[in-house]
Design an enzyme around this catalytic site. Structure first.
Site, PDB file in Angstrom:
ATOM      1  N   GLU A 378       0.873  -1.491   0.209  1.00 24.11           N
ATOM      2  CA  GLU A 378      -0.376  -0.222   0.238  1.00 24.11           C
ATOM      3  C   GLU A 378       0.736   1.493   0.216  1.00 24.11           C
ATOM      4  O   GLU A 378       0.477   1.813  -0.664  1.00 24.11           O
ATOM      5  CB  GLU A 378      -0.796  -0.259   0.834  1.00 24.11           C
ATOM      6  CG  GLU A 378      -2.320  -0.806   0.937  1.00 24.11           C
ATOM      7  CD  GLU A 378      -2.249  -2.170   1.433  1.00 24.11           C
ATOM      8  OE1 GLU A 378      -2.689  -3.421   1.441  1.00 24.11           O
ATOM      9  OE2 GLU A 378      -0.710  -2.721   1.685  1.00 24.11           O
ATOM     10  N   HIS A 445     -10.683  -5.708   9.406  1.00 13.20           N
ATOM     11  CA  HIS A 445     -11.506  -5.086   8.299  1.00 13.20           C
ATOM     12  C   HIS A 445     -12.776  -4.594   8.999  1.00 13.20           C
ATOM     13  O   HIS A 445     -13.588  -4.221   7.570  1.00 13.20           O
ATOM     14  CB  HIS A 445     -12.296  -6.406   8.126  1.00 13.20           C
ATOM     15  CG  HIS A 445     -11.212  -7.397   6.611  1.00 13.20           C
ATOM     16  ND1 HIS A 445     -10.291  -8.367   8.438  1.00 13.20           N
ATOM     17  CD2 HIS A 445      -9.963  -7.625   5.772  1.00 13.20           C
ATOM     18  CE1 HIS A 445      -8.824  -8.833   7.309  1.00 13.20           C
ATOM     19  NE2 HIS A 445      -9.017  -8.674   6.323  1.00 13.20           N
TER      20      HIS A 445
END
Length: 639
Positions: A378, A445
């Protein structure tokens, strides 16, 4: 090489006199900066570091602007907002570093990717030190460049020490060039103190890379004869090592070579020195006589973002009843059609269509050049997006889950957010952030982490609650030249339907939506919280409430909140995030400061528990504030 050496000698005097605040010396390393830059074309980008003054002088940047930069004057490149070499210049195709070092390697990837996508046969050169090769960003950027065959020249200046840490404590391999092997990358070792070897090898590689785009790693063996910066000194360096490398001084040895070859004479060298001394003195006088920068609050605030001339694209009459996930996909597809230079990047977004299928079918429509699967890195992908923007393109990056932004946090908050304020460069980047709890996904998440970013000046933060807003705000986010964090609640993707215009349209930032009208209380929320509030009001039709959906958190429509509170006298703020250090806390504080005389009760905040997000449904249900909201609302009404 003589010019940066003489400038440095002058700066070291000024440092001792207190006329500049800090200096990172590149004495003894000039051959690398000058050799690499000389081998590049003027329209090819170079990303230098602290010790690369020779890059700037070889590109002929006016000296008075360099001197003004180091003195914090207005005619410098950062208007006094950043120091030393922390700046860039599009005019000279130089992109400056930040202190975190690593992200600029990924930025080079993005610049090179833009060249590849536009069929330009160019090379991008980026510098790092041997210490920087230990950072994750180095490895991520190398991997992306290798996987995508990007024409990046990774230049490692191995000068023996990362501040005081010797190479023996930085890496275990014999040579840093060996790191290229693991990425399937061509690599070379060059004597960084030999200007002829540096230029010849880099020139040869650049010509080759322009014809056959690929990344190449070069390890330049050199030495830092002064401290990491002048305050550090060199007491940690063995004297014999300093003596050995002083005999390899690139300037002294090349000067001797040129005299031996009858190319230069001592008199001509003296002439060169005197000319450069005069140039330094003239430009230093010009910079020193410049008035110290004057604080202008309006200018400071204005420069945080690049000016955005919003264009209102009106929605057409034709509509269809679709889910939020469909609206986002539709808006993204129409933006791809509108902006031919828009690139999508993210994990599994190509043929697979993304884990939420937002980009399903996009590869068939737009091709893999513009819809790009990325490695799981990322940080470097965020930096690559920044590089695309620098080189004239737009990008939308999908964080597979908003939680994973933590591994890309540094370039988001330190590169994207600060670059326009620092030296006027914008970051035309949108980061999509699938977020939120309520779906039993557990601690990694399910976070709604918008407060990580609303705290950082320079970022815009969008958080829609309905399909029509998601589509219109996403189009605006992509049009906006500033970095935008676009939050999409996973729990709303397939649970909320709405009649949404089928054609392209935009929705302005910074305007809250008033969903319910009332006189008893103001309810402020965003994202999934808006739907919790609607459910509560549906069960309690007797409650006469203003319900404000903020839609964007930065910019924040605080005026709409004030206007409603002045009417109702009571305010309750509902959010999914936990309360401490959150949007609700800031809104509460602003209302208390600016509307205190209108309040008939304390401002109430309702949020999730101050714990990580649990997995089991019963635990998650009690973690979230949905059920507590109704109770707190009724208490507030009876105050």
């Amino acid at each position: 090489m003589l010019k940066p050496r003489l400038i440095e000698e002058k700066m070291l005097i000024l440092l001792r006199q207190g006329k500049i605040s800090k200096w990172f010396s590149g004495i003894g390393q000039e051959a690398i900066s000058v050799g690499v830059t000389s081998a590049l074309r003027k329209n090819e980008y170079v990303l230098p570091m602290h010790r690369n003054l020779g890059v700037f002088t070889t590109r002929n940047i006016p000296l008075h602007r360099l001197f003004a930069q180091w003195q914090g004057k207005g005619s410098g490149f950062t208007k006094g907002r950043d120091r030393s070499f922390h700046f860039g210049s599009q005019e000279y195709r130089i992109i400056g570093m930040i202190s975190h070092l690593g992200p600029q390697l990924g930025v080079a990837d993005g610049i090179a990717l833009a060249d590849v996508l536009n069929n330009r046969n160019r090379v991008t050169a980026v510098f790092t030190g041997e210490g920087g090769t230990s950072e994750g960003d180095f490895h991520e950027a190398m991997n992306i460049a290798a996987v995508w065959d990007l024409p990046v020249l990774f230049c490692i200046e191995n000068n023996g020490y990362g501040l005081s840490t010797p190479t023996s404590e930085q890496y275990k391999c014999t040579d840093l060039a060996q790191k290229g092997v693991g990425y399937g990358m061509e690599s070379h070792i060059v004597d960084g103190n030999n200007i002829l070897e540096v230029f010849s090898k880099v020139d040869e590689l650049c010509k080759s890379i322009r014809k056959n785009p690929r990344p190449v790693l070069i390890e330049f063996k050199t030495f830092r004869v002064r401290g990491h910066e002048e305050a550090s000194g060199t007491k940690y360096v063995p004297t014999e090592l300093l003596d050995t490398w002083s005999e390899k001084d690139p300037l002294v040895n090349f000067e001797k070579f040129l005299v031996d070859q009858n190319i230069l004479t001592p008199d001509l060298i003296t002439t060169f020195r005197n000319e450069i001394y005069s140039e330094i003195d003239f430009n230093l006088k010009k910079a020193s006589e410049e008035q110290d920068i004057v604080f202008d609050e309006k200018r400071e605030l204005y420069d945080v973002y690049k000016a955005f001339d919003y264009t209102d694209h009106h929605a057409g009459e034709e509509k269809e009843n679709i889910r939020m996930v469909d609206a986002i996909s539709q808006g993204l597809r129409q933006s791809m059609e509108k902006h031919g230079h828009l690139v999508l990047m993210g994990q599994d977004i190509a043929e697979y269509g993304g884990v939420f299928k937002i980009t399903d079918g996009f590869v068939d429509r737009f091709g893999k050049e513009r819809v790009r699967n990325t490695p799981i890195c990322e940080s470097a992908v965020v930096s690559t997006a920044m590089g695309l923007s620098i080189n004239g393109m737009k990008s939308v990056m999908e964080m597979q889950f908003a939680d994973f932004a933590s591994t890309g946090f540094n370039p988001i908050v330190n590169y994207l957010a600060k670059i326009h304020y620092r030296w006027g460069e914008h970051a035309d980047v949108v980061i999509r952030m699938p977020c939120g709890a309520g779906v039993g996904a557990g601690p990694f998440h399910s976070q709604t982490n918008e407060a990580w970013f609303t705290k950082t000046p320079g970022l815009k933060v969008v958080y829609p609650a309905f399909p029509i807003d998601a589509k219109g705000l996403l189009a605006t986010a992509i049009n906006d030249p500033n970095p935008v964090l676009f939050f999409e609640h996973k729990g709303l993707y397939r649970s909320v339907y709405q009649d949404v215009p089928t054609d392209y349209f935009t929705t302005p930032f910074g305007k809250a939506a008033l969903l319910r009208h009332g006189t008893e209380v103001t309810i402020v929320s965003y994202g999934l919280g808006v739907h919790w509030a609607l459910d509560t009001l549906g069960k309690n039709p007797h409650i006469k409430a203003d319900l404000l959906d903020l839609r964007t958190l930065q910019p924040l429509d605080i005026k709409a909140v004030y206007d409603s509170v002045k009417k109702t006298g009571k305010l309750i703020i509902l959010q999914e995030d936990s309360l401490f250090g959150s949007i609700a806390s800031d809104i509460s504080a602003m209302v208390m400061e600016n509307c205190f005389q209108y309040l008939d009760a304390p401002v109430k905040r309702v949020g999730s528990l101050e714990t990580p997000i649990p997995f089991a449904k019963n635990l998650e249900d009690h973690y979230l504030p949905k059920n507590r909201f109704e109770e707190e609302l009724i208490k507030l009404l009876s105050y």
